[in-house]
Design a protein around this motif. Structure first.
Motif, PDB file in Angstrom:
ATOM      1  N   MET A   1     -22.401  35.605 -10.804  1.00  0.00           N
ATOM      2  CA  MET A   1     -21.576  34.564 -10.208  1.00  0.00           C
ATOM      3  C   MET A   1     -22.267  34.001  -8.958  1.00  0.00           C
ATOM      4  SD  MET A   1     -19.172  34.409 -12.331  1.00  0.00           S
ATOM      5  CE  MET A   1     -18.213  33.186 -11.438  1.00  0.00           C
TER       6      MET A   1
ATOM      7  N   SER B   1     -12.495  38.790 -11.036  1.00  0.00           N
ATOM      8  CA  SER B   1     -13.508  39.527 -11.782  1.00  0.00           C
ATOM      9  C   SER B   1     -12.965  39.990 -13.131  1.00  0.00           C
ATOM     10  CB  SER B   1     -13.977  40.739 -10.961  1.00  0.00           C
ATOM     11  OG  SER B   1     -14.955  41.472 -11.665  1.00  0.00           O
ATOM     12  N   ASN B   2     -11.734  40.462 -13.152  1.00  0.00           N
ATOM     13  CA  ASN B   2     -11.118  40.901 -14.414  1.00  0.00           C
ATOM     14  C   ASN B   2     -10.943  39.744 -15.387  1.00  0.00           C
ATOM     15  OD1 ASN B   2     -10.907  43.604 -13.645  1.00  0.00           O
ATOM     16  ND2 ASN B   2      -8.884  43.336 -12.748  1.00  0.00           N
TER      17      ASN B   2
ATOM     18  N   ARG C   1     -14.334  39.035 -16.894  1.00  0.00           N
ATOM     19  CA  ARG C   1     -14.723  40.048 -17.884  1.00  0.00           C
ATOM     20  C   ARG C   1     -13.990  39.855 -19.208  1.00  0.00           C
ATOM     21  NH1 ARG C   1     -15.069  45.454 -14.012  1.00  0.00           N
ATOM     22  NH2 ARG C   1     -16.671  44.591 -12.626  1.00  0.00           N
TER      23      ARG C   1
ATOM     24  N   TYR D   1     -10.568  39.123  -5.325  1.00  0.00           N
ATOM     25  CA  TYR D   1     -11.876  39.220  -5.985  1.00  0.00           C
ATOM     26  C   TYR D   1     -11.770  40.027  -7.286  1.00  0.00           C
ATOM     27  CZ  TYR D   1     -13.329  38.064  -1.194  1.00  0.00           C
ATOM     28  OH  TYR D   1     -13.451  37.497   0.052  1.00  0.00           O
ATOM     29  N   LYS D   2     -11.021  41.128  -7.228  1.00  0.00           N
ATOM     30  CA  LYS D   2     -10.878  41.979  -8.414  1.00  0.00           C
ATOM     31  C   LYS D   2     -10.125  41.254  -9.520  1.00  0.00           C
ATOM     32  CE  LYS D   2     -10.988  46.328  -5.812  1.00  0.00           C
ATOM     33  NZ  LYS D   2     -10.178  47.461  -5.304  1.00  0.00           N
TER      34      LYS D   2
ATOM     35  N   SER E   1     -21.181  44.992 -10.688  1.00  0.00           N
ATOM     36  CA  SER E   1     -20.324  44.829  -9.519  1.00  0.00           C
ATOM     37  C   SER E   1     -19.235  43.848  -9.926  1.00  0.00           C
ATOM     38  CB  SER E   1     -21.129  44.304  -8.326  1.00  0.00           C
ATOM     39  OG  SER E   1     -21.724  43.056  -8.643  1.00  0.00           O
ATOM     40  N   LEU E   2     -18.434  43.420  -8.968  1.00  0.00           N
ATOM     41  CA  LEU E   2     -17.377  42.468  -9.291  1.00  0.00           C
ATOM     42  C   LEU E   2     -17.924  41.136  -9.786  1.00  0.00           C
ATOM     43  CD1 LEU E   2     -14.940  43.012  -6.271  1.00  0.00           C
ATOM     44  CD2 LEU E   2     -14.638  43.815  -8.624  1.00  0.00           C
ATOM     45  N   ASP E   3     -19.161  40.802  -9.371  1.00  0.00           N
ATOM     46  CA  ASP E   3     -19.660  39.448  -9.641  1.00  0.00           C
ATOM     47  C   ASP E   3     -20.867  39.373 -10.568  1.00  0.00           C
ATOM     48  OD1 ASP E   3     -21.338  40.645  -7.805  1.00  0.00           O
ATOM     49  OD2 ASP E   3     -21.686  38.824  -6.657  1.00  0.00           O
ATOM     50  N   GLU E   4     -21.232  40.466 -11.216  1.00  0.00           N
ATOM     51  CA  GLU E   4     -22.354  40.378 -12.155  1.00  0.00           C
ATOM     52  C   GLU E   4     -22.238  41.434 -13.243  1.00  0.00           C
ATOM     53  OE1 GLU E   4     -26.305  41.499 -10.787  1.00  0.00           O
ATOM     54  OE2 GLU E   4     -25.441  42.394  -8.988  1.00  0.00           O
TER      55      GLU E   4
ATOM     56  N   PHE F   1     -20.079  34.523  -4.955  1.00  0.00           N
ATOM     57  CA  PHE F   1     -18.759  34.856  -5.505  1.00  0.00           C
ATOM     58  C   PHE F   1     -17.632  34.846  -4.471  1.00  0.00           C
ATOM     59  CE2 PHE F   1     -15.871  38.196  -7.448  1.00  0.00           C
ATOM     60  CZ  PHE F   1     -15.360  37.362  -8.427  1.00  0.00           C
TER      61      PHE F   1
ATOM     62  N   PRO G   1     -20.694  46.045 -16.388  1.00  0.00           N
ATOM     63  CA  PRO G   1     -20.524  45.456 -15.058  1.00  0.00           C
ATOM     64  C   PRO G   1     -21.403  46.181 -14.038  1.00  0.00           C
ATOM     65  CG  PRO G   1     -18.410  46.030 -16.064  1.00  0.00           C
ATOM     66  CD  PRO G   1     -19.481  46.716 -16.845  1.00  0.00           C
TER      67      PRO G   1
END
Length: 369
Positions: free
Chosen positions: A15, A88-89, A92, A84-85, A106-109, A18, A104
């Motif tokens: 992202m 991110s979900n 995904r 952010y979470k 991290s949250l952004d990649e 992010f 995953p």
């Protein structure tokens, strides 16, 4: 060269800025402006910066004070990890419409293996385009992607056309791509290692490839063998849909340096509580407690203790952290404290690499990417 070596189709989705992009998404008045997530206050540290702020040299892990000097009109916004979470979900879920092999980072990649995918599309390049379009249309954020035959090359490629772009490194182009690559852009080669390589005349992948495995192991230890393989297109790590957590931690940077252990104990109690909550949420426990101490002169010290049993209870974590704090006399005032738990009760089922797979990628290999 081995013609029947299976070539995977790997996408690395990253992202764009992010945290900062989410702040701009939620607050339209921030769009197009230089913003920094976190970093407020006298001792704040930047978590992320928008691309507008990066033009002034503002970047993550930089102090808020320095960032403000570089960019006087910088706008600071607070972090919002729940938001952010949630985003991110949602991202995904889009990934899982194409493949279940999602790793995953991290949250952004994340890495995606789309060799066999749910929509039956043979082109990983087109799948990456579809994923990025859906993220933008459904969420309002941009993402960049790298596409190639393994995770390493896909990761490097995803940085090439940022933001909001993608790059495909086809099988027949892999070796030339790696030879032309600046050694600083090799994922996993940090600043210190890069400087050491420069001193030995290694500036590009081609220079690295000219060195024998024995030479690289002699000068770079165990990492030398991985450098030898990677520059030849050998990276057999599979996309692991269930990445195994190695540790879990929480830390705090203080507005004022702490010189009294009484005040430190108060901070440690809050940190231990946060670690315990994260352990419960992740349904894991650990045996090794590590206390991280960063002093006012920015030197870092860690102290660890391994217990004979798995723990996740706040009281035990805090008591052990206290023991570690009192283990040695503090040499200076303290600006940061952290607690981490490792040696977790998870099973590492990392597959062993088959020796026969340690082959160079053939420049003859061609198929729809």
């Amino acid at each position: 060269m081995i013609d029947d070596l299976p070539i995977r189709k790997i996408i690395h989705v990253d992202m764009d800025a992010f945290y900062a992009s989410i702040a701009q998404l939620d607050n339209p008045e921030l769009r197009g402006k230089p913003i920094a997530v976190g970093g407020g206050g006298k001792r704040g540290v930047i978590s992320a910066a928008s691309y507008e702020a990066r033009k002034f040299g503002v970047k993550s892990a930089m102090s808020g004070r320095l960032a403000e000097k570089l960019c006087p009109h910088l706008i600071f916004v607070k972090t919002d990890f729940d938001r952010y979470k949630d985003i991110s979900n949602r991202i995904r879920k889009i990934f899982y419409d194409y493949t279940d092999l999602v790793e995953p980072l991290s949250l952004d990649e994340a890495y995606l293996d789309v060799t066999e995918n749910k929509i039956g599309l043979p082109s990983a390049t087109l799948i990456a385009q579809k994923i990025r379009s859906r993220i933008f249309d459904e969420i309002g954020l941009t993402a960049s992607a790298g596409i190639s035959i393994n995770k390493f090359i896909a990761k490097v490629a995803s940085d090439y056309n940022k933001p909001n772009g993608q790059k495909t490194v086809n099988p027949e182009d892999v070796l030339q791509f790696l030879e032309d690559l600046d050694i600083r852009n090799f994922y996993g080669v940090g600043k210190v290692t890069a400087e050491k390589m420069y001193q030995k005349g290694i500036f590009t992948g081609k220079d690295l490839k000219s060195k024998s495995a024995d030479y690289l192991e002699e000068h770079f230890g165990k990492s030398g063998r991985s450098y030898y393989d990677i520059v030849r297109g050998i990276h057999n790590s599979k996309v692991k849909p269930n990445r195994i957590r190695k540790s879990l931690a929480a830390e705090r940077t203080f507005n004022e340096n702490l010189s009294s252990e009484i005040f430190m104990l108060e901070k440690l109690e809050h940190i231990a509580e946060e670690v315990s909550k994260r352990l419960d949420k992740s349904k894991v426990a650990g045996k090794t407690i590590t206390l991280k101490i960063k002093f006012s002169d920015f030197t870092l010290q860690t102290r660890s203790k391994t217990l004979p049993y798995f723990i996740s209870d706040k009281t035990v974590i805090l008591d052990t952290a206290k023991d570690l704090l009192y283990q040695d006399k503090l040499k200076n005032s303290v600006r940061l404290l952290g607690i981490s738990l490792s040696n977790l009760n998870t099973n590492d089922t990392k597959p062993k690499t088959l020796e026969k797979e340690k082959k160079s990628v053939s420049v003859q290999l061609k198929f729809d990417f």
